[in-house]
Each structure stands twice: as structure tokens, then as C-alpha cells.
Design a protein around this motif. Sequence first.
Motif, PDB file in Angstrom:
ATOM      1  N   SER A  72       0.735  -1.359  -0.097  1.00 13.86           N
ATOM      2  CA  SER A  72      -0.008  -0.031  -0.130  1.00 13.86           C
ATOM      3  C   SER A  72       0.741   1.240   0.005  1.00 13.86           C
ATOM      4  O   SER A  72       0.719   2.151  -0.618  1.00 13.86           O
ATOM      5  N   LEU A  73       2.060   1.242   0.749  1.00 12.50           N
ATOM      6  CA  LEU A  73       2.959   2.252   0.780  1.00 12.50           C
ATOM      7  C   LEU A  73       3.474   2.587  -0.651  1.00 12.50           C
ATOM      8  O   LEU A  73       3.783   3.837  -0.835  1.00 12.50           O
ATOM      9  N   ARG A  74       3.603   1.582  -1.358  1.00 16.14           N
ATOM     10  CA  ARG A  74       4.310   1.791  -2.564  1.00 16.14           C
ATOM     11  C   ARG A  74       3.142   2.391  -3.718  1.00 16.14           C
ATOM     12  O   ARG A  74       3.659   3.131  -4.402  1.00 16.14           O
ATOM     13  N   ASP A  75       2.008   2.014  -3.546  1.00 17.55           N
ATOM     14  CA  ASP A  75       0.892   2.149  -4.436  1.00 17.55           C
ATOM     15  C   ASP A  75      -0.142   3.122  -4.201  1.00 17.55           C
ATOM     16  O   ASP A  75      -0.734   3.761  -5.121  1.00 17.55           O
ATOM     17  N   GLU A  76      -0.228   3.393  -2.910  1.00 14.61           N
ATOM     18  CA  GLU A  76      -1.394   4.271  -2.455  1.00 14.61           C
ATOM     19  C   GLU A  76      -0.799   5.335  -1.462  1.00 14.61           C
ATOM     20  O   GLU A  76       0.257   5.311  -0.871  1.00 14.61           O
ATOM     21  N   VAL A  77      -1.629   6.256  -1.144  1.00 11.15           N
ATOM     22  CA  VAL A  77      -1.754   6.999   0.001  1.00 11.15           C
ATOM     23  C   VAL A  77      -2.047   6.565   1.153  1.00 11.15           C
ATOM     24  O   VAL A  77      -3.203   6.230   0.958  1.00 11.15           O
ATOM     25  N   PHE A  96      -6.789   4.300   2.727  1.00 12.02           N
ATOM     26  CA  PHE A  96      -5.740   3.895   1.777  1.00 12.02           C
ATOM     27  C   PHE A  96      -6.394   4.487   0.561  1.00 12.02           C
ATOM     28  O   PHE A  96      -7.606   4.122   0.072  1.00 12.02           O
ATOM     29  N   GLU A  97      -5.708   5.322  -0.076  1.00  8.94           N
ATOM     30  CA  GLU A  97      -6.237   6.305  -1.358  1.00  8.94           C
ATOM     31  C   GLU A  97      -5.467   6.348  -2.394  1.00  8.94           C
ATOM     32  O   GLU A  97      -4.372   5.968  -2.305  1.00  8.94           O
ATOM     33  N   LYS A  98      -6.110   6.362  -3.530  1.00  7.52           N
ATOM     34  CA  LYS A  98      -5.263   6.690  -4.925  1.00  7.52           C
ATOM     35  C   LYS A  98      -6.509   7.302  -5.804  1.00  7.52           C
ATOM     36  O   LYS A  98      -7.530   7.250  -5.504  1.00  7.52           O
ATOM     37  N   ALA A  99      -5.858   7.919  -6.802  1.00 16.87           N
ATOM     38  CA  ALA A  99      -6.666   8.632  -7.704  1.00 16.87           C
ATOM     39  C   ALA A  99      -7.287   7.270  -8.547  1.00 16.87           C
ATOM     40  O   ALA A  99      -7.019   6.465  -8.826  1.00 16.87           O
ATOM     41  N   ALA A 100      -8.766   7.887  -8.663  1.00 17.68           N
ATOM     42  CA  ALA A 100      -9.625   6.792  -9.263  1.00 17.68           C
ATOM     43  C   ALA A 100      -9.770   7.002 -10.813  1.00 17.68           C
ATOM     44  O   ALA A 100      -9.618   8.244 -11.368  1.00 17.68           O
TER      45      ALA A 100
END
Length: 171
Positions: free
Chosen positions: A67-72, A167-171
Motif C-alpha cells: 500500500s505504501l508503494r501504490d497508495e497514499v 488507503f487512497e489512490k486516484a480513481a
Amino acid sequence: MNNFKQYEDAIAVYHNGLNVKTAPIFCWDFHNEFLTEVKSFFLDLNKLNSISSKNKWVENNWDLKNSLRDEVIIVTDARLKIVFASHNIVKMNGYVEDEVLGKSPKMFQGEATNHITSNEIRIAILDQQPFEKVVMNYKKNGEVYACLIKGYPVFNSKGELSHYIAFEKAA
């Protein structure tokens, strides 16, 4: 001396005959970016582990490393004040951790944020339930972006609400 002259001439002929393409040294920048990324990753992981152990979080099945690699990852206290934001936040919305600490995640919302979705998140938080929603958030520069948020309440070993983790990521 004559033998050295012949050797030097032979080396010069050899090197001049090579089809070598030169490139400026940009790899130092890439290497520095890589090292900075690795350092930030381990700093974030250590901070999360510290928050977890200090507050005696109940074990969970989150894959924090990936998650730390791919998300905020954003962690708030029980009062919904941000106590941790991973280094990826600057890539997603332009903020650095120091700018968001102590503030509410509502700081990322504005006119374009759907109030129905915000209300559904608020209800899940009040009910201490996990949620997964796409929210229209705002970057530091005012630009709007869709953000997929997976939020979870975090409990301590006594069963008390300790924090929320998202856990956040651009959608």
C-alpha cells in the motif's frame, strides 16, 4: 619509447573505430530519486509501525508495504485529525505531510465533492464501519481529482476505537 608510441597509436585507432554512443549522465538524478523513494518508504513504514505499537492496534490483514508503494495512507486519530500521511500524498495532491498534520481530511473537499457520498462516509465513521467510496477531492493547486478511499476504523487491544486508516489512490 617507440613501442609505447605504437601501442598508443593502436589504442587510438581501436577507440576511434568503435561505434559508441555517448549520453549525458542523467542516471544520478534517477538514482537519487530512487534512494529518496526508498528512504521515504522505510520512514513511512517505521512511523506506521510506531503508531500501531504505541497505540496497541489489534492485528489486521492490511498489506502496508504494498500500500505504501501504490497508495497514499492517511491515519487520523479518533477525533479525525490527521496524525500521519505517507510520502505519496505529494504525488497525488501536492501536499506534504507537515501541511496536513492536525487537520481534518475535509481539507481536501470543496464544491465538487458530492455531499451524499460525504454523508455516507460520515455515517460509516460514526458507526465505526469500513467504507469504500470515490470522492471528488481538491489538490493543493485547486485542481479537482477523483479519489478512491478505502477507510477502516482501527481498534486497540482493549477493543476501543483508536484511529482511522485510509488507503487512497486516484480513481
